[in-house]
Design a protein around this motif. Sequence first.
Motif, PDB file in Angstrom:
ATOM      1  N   PRO A 113     -39.432  -4.819  37.221  1.00 38.61           N
ATOM      2  CA  PRO A 113     -38.461  -4.730  38.310  1.00 38.61           C
ATOM      3  C   PRO A 113     -37.109  -5.345  37.951  1.00 38.61           C
ATOM      4  O   PRO A 113     -36.056  -4.784  38.280  1.00 38.61           O
ATOM      5  N   ILE A 135     -40.870  -3.793  46.312  1.00 40.31           N
ATOM      6  CA  ILE A 135     -41.235  -3.325  44.974  1.00 40.31           C
ATOM      7  C   ILE A 135     -41.234  -4.479  43.980  1.00 40.31           C
ATOM      8  O   ILE A 135     -42.146  -4.624  43.152  1.00 40.31           O
ATOM      9  N   SER A 136     -40.213  -5.332  44.048  1.00 40.37           N
ATOM     10  CA  SER A 136     -40.092  -6.444  43.099  1.00 40.37           C
ATOM     11  C   SER A 136     -41.225  -7.442  43.259  1.00 40.37           C
ATOM     12  O   SER A 136     -41.704  -8.024  42.277  1.00 40.37           O
ATOM     13  N   ILE A 139     -36.347  -2.613  47.811  1.00 39.49           N
ATOM     14  CA  ILE A 139     -36.337  -3.235  46.488  1.00 39.49           C
ATOM     15  C   ILE A 139     -37.104  -4.554  46.488  1.00 39.49           C
ATOM     16  O   ILE A 139     -37.818  -4.870  45.531  1.00 39.49           O
ATOM     17  N   VAL A 195     -41.777  -0.584  37.247  1.00 43.93           N
ATOM     18  CA  VAL A 195     -41.085   0.341  38.133  1.00 43.93           C
ATOM     19  C   VAL A 195     -40.650   1.544  37.314  1.00 43.93           C
ATOM     20  O   VAL A 195     -40.151   1.407  36.192  1.00 43.93           O
TER      21      VAL A 195
END
Length: 237
Positions: free
Chosen positions: A218, A197-198, A194, A204
Amino acid sequence: MLQLENITVRFGGLTAVNDVSLAIGSADVIGLVGANGAGKTTLFNAISGLVRPTSGRILFNGQDVLRAPMYQRARMGIGRTFQIPQPMHELTVRQNLLVAQRFGTGSVNHKRLDEILEFTSLAAKADADAATGLALTELKALEVAKALATNPKLLLLDEVLAGLETHGKRRFMHMLKDLHQQFGVSIVIIEHDIETISNLCQRVAVLNFGQMIAEGTPAEVFANPAVMESYTGAAHA
């Protein structure tokens, strides 16, 4: 750039991707997340031409590519990596890029290959055996380098950070940010972390049992309790 319209992929009685729609613009960096088996890689396979959807449409720069073979999609600008590095055995790193470039563009540009080798920190290993002479981080970099050699407009990255230790993962993430800027490609990345990705993605999209259950920033997506349940498997504990 890429428009997925109601994509469904079935394998016999199994529906791996179910009625998924997603729009990807020319400057996007999008994270595709979900639990194992959610359909993420199958969706990449449908976009890149490795599998043909049961129904739906795939438009790339306004052209329907649903029936286009993989090499045609590559030459139109759709590049991808695979979750497990797949170097071509008995070929050097440079030869791996050369083959990828011929497949994706139909020609050879040695200057661009040199640029890619430098960018991915593989120049010193250009003449090494790709299958036996690289560490895991270098194998991951080679996957990205091969995809870049096809001159993509859209890059599909399938868990390129998986298996890397924290420092290597952060260094690789910075490379991906630079890649987006330097090569001007849109990116869709499958990744379970996470934090990664953030930090990397503007948007997302979340798959759960083949269905798209959320899309947004995100912060929006990872604050959604239903997303966290599907992403961690808590709903099925």
